[in-house]
Design an enzyme around this catalytic site. Structure first.
Site, PDB file in Angstrom:
ATOM      1  N   GLY A  51      24.583 -30.800 -20.234  1.00 19.66           N
ATOM      2  CA  GLY A  51      25.870 -30.109 -20.182  1.00 19.66           C
ATOM      3  C   GLY A  51      26.851 -30.751 -21.141  1.00 19.66           C
ATOM      4  O   GLY A  51      26.628 -31.880 -21.594  1.00 19.66           O
ATOM      5  N   CYS A  79      19.466 -35.136 -19.831  1.00 20.82           N
ATOM      6  CA  CYS A  79      20.724 -35.415 -20.519  1.00 20.82           C
ATOM      7  C   CYS A  79      21.868 -35.635 -19.512  1.00 20.82           C
ATOM      8  O   CYS A  79      21.874 -36.620 -18.796  1.00 20.82           O
ATOM      9  CB  CYS A  79      20.996 -34.302 -21.530  1.00 20.82           C
ATOM     10  SG  CYS A  79      22.164 -34.771 -22.798  1.00 20.82           S
ATOM     11  N   TYR A  80      22.805 -34.701 -19.383  1.00 18.30           N
ATOM     12  CA  TYR A  80      23.892 -34.867 -18.406  1.00 18.30           C
ATOM     13  C   TYR A  80      23.309 -35.087 -17.006  1.00 18.30           C
ATOM     14  O   TYR A  80      23.785 -35.932 -16.240  1.00 18.30           O
ATOM     15  CB  TYR A  80      24.790 -33.622 -18.413  1.00 18.30           C
ATOM     16  CG  TYR A  80      25.964 -33.696 -17.456  1.00 18.30           C
ATOM     17  CD1 TYR A  80      27.179 -34.232 -17.867  1.00 18.30           C
ATOM     18  CD2 TYR A  80      25.846 -33.236 -16.137  1.00 18.30           C
ATOM     19  CE1 TYR A  80      28.252 -34.308 -16.977  1.00 18.30           C
ATOM     20  CE2 TYR A  80      26.908 -33.306 -15.258  1.00 18.30           C
ATOM     21  CZ  TYR A  80      28.115 -33.841 -15.688  1.00 18.30           C
ATOM     22  OH  TYR A  80      29.166 -33.916 -14.820  1.00 18.30           O
ATOM     23  N   HIS A 165      16.024 -33.591 -24.819  1.00 22.51           N
ATOM     24  CA  HIS A 165      15.771 -32.213 -24.368  1.00 22.51           C
ATOM     25  C   HIS A 165      14.297 -31.822 -24.542  1.00 22.51           C
ATOM     26  O   HIS A 165      13.895 -31.447 -25.638  1.00 22.51           O
ATOM     27  CB  HIS A 165      16.669 -31.241 -25.142  1.00 22.51           C
ATOM     28  CG  HIS A 165      18.103 -31.388 -24.779  1.00 22.51           C
ATOM     29  ND1 HIS A 165      18.667 -30.734 -23.714  1.00 22.51           N
ATOM     30  CD2 HIS A 165      19.080 -32.167 -25.304  1.00 22.51           C
ATOM     31  CE1 HIS A 165      19.934 -31.081 -23.595  1.00 22.51           C
ATOM     32  NE2 HIS A 165      20.214 -31.950 -24.558  1.00 22.51           N
ATOM     33  N   GLU A 167      12.927 -29.221 -23.465  1.00 18.76           N
ATOM     34  CA  GLU A 167      12.790 -27.757 -23.500  1.00 18.76           C
ATOM     35  C   GLU A 167      12.867 -27.180 -24.909  1.00 18.76           C
ATOM     36  O   GLU A 167      12.461 -26.051 -25.136  1.00 18.76           O
ATOM     37  CB  GLU A 167      13.854 -27.105 -22.598  1.00 18.76           C
ATOM     38  CG  GLU A 167      15.313 -27.250 -23.027  1.00 18.76           C
ATOM     39  CD  GLU A 167      15.970 -28.581 -22.588  1.00 18.76           C
ATOM     40  OE1 GLU A 167      15.242 -29.530 -22.292  1.00 18.76           O
ATOM     41  OE2 GLU A 167      17.213 -28.645 -22.584  1.00 18.76           O
ATOM     42  N   SER A 218      15.677   4.448 -24.713  1.00 13.77           N
ATOM     43  CA  SER A 218      15.977   4.423 -26.141  1.00 13.77           C
ATOM     44  C   SER A 218      14.689   4.388 -26.957  1.00 13.77           C
ATOM     45  O   SER A 218      14.717   4.516 -28.173  1.00 13.77           O
ATOM     46  CB  SER A 218      16.786   3.161 -26.456  1.00 13.77           C
ATOM     47  OG  SER A 218      15.964   2.023 -26.212  1.00 13.77           O
ATOM     48  N   GLY A 219      13.578   4.176 -26.255  1.00 10.97           N
ATOM     49  CA  GLY A 219      12.315   3.989 -26.973  1.00 10.97           C
ATOM     50  C   GLY A 219      12.024   2.506 -27.162  1.00 10.97           C
ATOM     51  O   GLY A 219      10.926   2.124 -27.527  1.00 10.97           O
ATOM     52  N   GLY A 220      13.010   1.656 -26.900  1.00  9.11           N
ATOM     53  CA  GLY A 220      12.827   0.209 -27.017  1.00  9.11           C
ATOM     54  C   GLY A 220      11.988  -0.328 -25.864  1.00  9.11           C
ATOM     55  O   GLY A 220      11.712   0.385 -24.887  1.00  9.11           O
ATOM     56  N   VAL A 221      11.599  -1.603 -25.998  1.00 13.14           N
ATOM     57  CA  VAL A 221      10.673  -2.196 -25.032  1.00 13.14           C
ATOM     58  C   VAL A 221      11.242  -2.173 -23.599  1.00 13.14           C
ATOM     59  O   VAL A 221      10.576  -1.717 -22.671  1.00 13.14           O
ATOM     60  CB  VAL A 221      10.350  -3.661 -25.428  1.00 13.14           C
ATOM     61  CG1 VAL A 221       9.426  -4.301 -24.408  1.00 13.14           C
ATOM     62  CG2 VAL A 221       9.737  -3.712 -26.807  1.00 13.14           C
ATOM     63  N   ASP A 222      12.489  -2.638 -23.433  1.00 13.15           N
ATOM     64  CA  ASP A 222      13.025  -2.788 -22.076  1.00 13.15           C
ATOM     65  C   ASP A 222      13.092  -1.457 -21.334  1.00 13.15           C
ATOM     66  O   ASP A 222      12.631  -1.334 -20.198  1.00 13.15           O
ATOM     67  CB  ASP A 222      14.436  -3.410 -22.108  1.00 13.15           C
ATOM     68  CG  ASP A 222      14.457  -4.722 -22.851  1.00 13.15           C
ATOM     69  OD1 ASP A 222      13.362  -5.289 -23.061  1.00 13.15           O
ATOM     70  OD2 ASP A 222      15.548  -5.182 -23.227  1.00 13.15           O
ATOM     71  N   SER A 223      13.694  -0.442 -21.983  1.00 11.09           N
ATOM     72  CA  SER A 223      13.868   0.822 -21.260  1.00 11.09           C
ATOM     73  C   SER A 223      12.531   1.528 -21.060  1.00 11.09           C
ATOM     74  O   SER A 223      12.348   2.255 -20.080  1.00 11.09           O
ATOM     75  CB  SER A 223      14.881   1.729 -21.961  1.00 11.09           C
ATOM     76  OG  SER A 223      14.452   2.058 -23.257  1.00 11.09           O
ATOM     77  N   LYS A 360      12.801 -11.521 -22.000  1.00 15.80           N
ATOM     78  CA  LYS A 360      12.165 -10.508 -22.860  1.00 15.80           C
ATOM     79  C   LYS A 360      10.632 -10.656 -22.901  1.00 15.80           C
ATOM     80  O   LYS A 360       9.911  -9.665 -22.824  1.00 15.80           O
ATOM     81  CB  LYS A 360      12.739 -10.661 -24.273  1.00 15.80           C
ATOM     82  CG  LYS A 360      12.371  -9.566 -25.219  1.00 15.80           C
ATOM     83  CD  LYS A 360      13.457  -8.540 -25.248  1.00 15.80           C
ATOM     84  CE  LYS A 360      13.134  -7.383 -26.137  1.00 15.80           C
ATOM     85  NZ  LYS A 360      14.160  -6.354 -26.003  1.00 15.80           N
TER      86      LYS A 360
END
Ligand code: XMP
Length: 504
Positions: A51, A79-80, A165, A167, A218-223, A360
């Site tokens: 942080g 870290c923090y 870190h 990650e 929309s044709g995108g992955v999520d929708s 995602k």
């Protein structure tokens, strides 16, 4: 799904990344605010993030140490988080003047527990101003930096801390260290997408039973994954596709075809005239976004009629961006999934957000387990305001038509040469200046276009793609020969940051 590893967010820009790394190793993880610790349930392990604050600040975020100890599970401070735990155990943290940002080397003293399967020296990534200046009795240093300061500590059998870190990908063996921590956890990894999907389908089926569900696609992955998921759950689904006139070449037909392949009918609304009219004379990017967002909402709600349930493709980062500290992303991008009308529907319990636990990459994996074809799951992201943010300055029908042609040539060549799947996102931008050229024997005074292709994992950072000269040559020649009104092609070689992916 039960939280296995709770990540407590002290405001680090990397907190989300910790959750992702833990999930990659098969444990179901969620992010919580420090004050939510007592309501986390009984996780199998806890990670305290880094942080921006100093532990000694009077109002620095704290941890309920007695509660944490009472859980009896392994705890890792990063870290923090490490500095906070060191103070709780009775040690000290101070400004030693040895601030470290970026790469450093860790030398390990112990090849067990947290440092199992680690080389004696490895590269780590630091970002801190304060350092541990005094260790409590009974603690053990597992690793030092080259100045001899402790960067990895074991306070007792359950409590560990690291100054760096693990990650971020710049820490060479970060995944091993996180994996070592998880191997101390008493539960087995339980985050299997198949199981997650089954639980999700069951819960969606209960919620949507007997109700009409509307969603925007929309044709995108999520929708697309959202719609496929709802269909699989047996929902009475009505997907609406708003053609805002700012789409790519043939996109309306492509999206219709895509849903046909998935055995779904979509309701397509052609609102392109209204969008173009609304954008007339507008040059400011945020004003464009606002106009497009408002028109989208108006068009969508008009088409949707009386709503019983609205399904949204909100993802986990959107949820934690609005719920937790430390996030600047939500202020940079304008999101339309939290406008007044939607907030009202939310209050009425009419919104479902089945993807809201996923990142995602998780959405893609879920799509895969639902049997969606790879070309749909690996479609490049495309911004909601579409080509309006790639026509710099005022948007007109002519400029959009020109850009559509350029974009189509660029994208098709990337597909033909095998580059499309190695790229996160690519597109063309029409610049509002003109440059002199020669076409035939005549002077031409036309617009330049710039091409942008980037790699990324989450769009937060991005690098430009080193396309081979031969590919750039084919692209440039074809655009210059085939598209009327363009006489110069540029290739954008800017990283994000400082540049963003889109030009506006
Ligand atoms: P930037 O330009 O911020 O883009 O680096 C990061 C990602 O977000 C997309 N983007 C948007 N998506 N509405 C959207 O739905 C927007 O207004 C918007 N602006 C940028 C961009 O295409 C990239 O994937």
């Amino acid at each position: 799904m039960q939280t296995q590893i709770a990540v407590i967010d002290y405001g680090s820009q990397y907190s989300q990344l910790i959750v992702r790394r833990v999930r990659e190793l098969g444990y179901f993880s969620r992010l919580f605010l420090p004050e939510q610790l007592n309501s986390v349930g009984r996780p199998a392990g806890i990670i305290l993030s880094g942080g921006p604050r100093r532990v000694s600040d009077p109002d620095a975020p704290d941890v309920d140490f007695e509660f944490l100890k009472s859980l009896g599970c392994p705890v890792l401070g990063i870290c923090y988080g490490m500095q906070l735990l060191n103070c709780k155990f009775g040690g000290e943290v101070s400004r030693t003047g040895d601030r470290e940002y970026g790469p450093a080397i860790m030398r390990i003293h112990d090849e067990n527990s947290l440092m199992k399967n680690m080389p004696s020296e490895s590269r780590i990534w630091m970002s801190h101003t304060d350092s541990v200046s005094d260790l409590p009795e009974g603690s053990e240093v597992l690793g030092n930096n080259l100045k001899g300061q402790p960067v990895a500590i074991r306070w007792n059998d359950n409590f560990y801390g690291i100054q760096f870190h693990p990650e971020v990908s710049h820490t060479e063996h970060g995944r091993t260290i996180i994996g070592n921590f998880l191997s101390m956890v008493k539960e087995k990894p339980a985050f299997l997408m198949e199981k997650f999907k089954d639980e999700l389908l069951e819960s969606i089926a209960r919620t949507v039973s007997g109700k009409r569900v509307v969603c925007a696609v929309s044709g995108g992955v999520d929708s697309t994954v959202l719609a496929a998921l709802l269909k699989e759950a047996g929902a009475d689904l009505h997907p609406i596709f708003v053609d805002n006139g700012l789409l790519r070449k043939n996109e309306v037909e492509d999206v219709k075809g895509q849903f046909k392949r998935l055995d779904m009918e979509i309701d397509c609304v052609d609102a392109s005239d209204a969008f173009l009219k609304g954008l007339k004379g507008v040059t400011d990017p945020e004003t464009k976004r606002q106009i497009i967002g408002d028109l989208f909402i108006d068009t969508f709600f008009e088409k949707a009629g009386k709503l019983e349930l609205l399904a949204q493709g909100t993802l986990y980062p959107d949820v934690i961006e609005s719920a937790t500290s430390g996030s600047i992303a939500s202020r940079i991008k304008t999101h339309h999934n939290r406008v007044d009308r939607i907030i009202q529907l939310q209050k009425e319990g009419r919104i479902i957000e089945p993807l809201s636990e996923l990142f995602k990459d998780g959405v893609r994996e879920l799509g895969q387990t639902l049997g969606l074809p790879s070309d749909i799951l690996h479609r490049h992201p495309f911004p909601g305001p579409g080509l309006a943010v790639r026509v710099i300055g005022e948007v007109t029908r002519d400029k959009l038509d020109l850009l559509r042609e350029v974009d189509a040539i660029f994208i098709n060549i990337l597909k033909d040469t095998g580059w499309y799947d190695r790229i996160w996102q690519a597109g063309a931008v029409l610049l509002p200046v003109k440059s002199v050229g020669v076409k035939g024997d005549e002077r031409a005074y036309e617009h330049p276009v710039t091409l942008r292709a980037v790699t990324s994992t989450d769009a937060m950072t991005a690098d430009w793609v080193f396309l081979p000269h031969e590919v750039l040559t084919i692209i440039s020649n074809r655009i210059l020969n085939e598209v009327e009104g363009v006489n110069r092609i540029l290739y954008d070689i800017s990283t994000k940051p400082p540049a963003s992916i889109e030009w506006e």
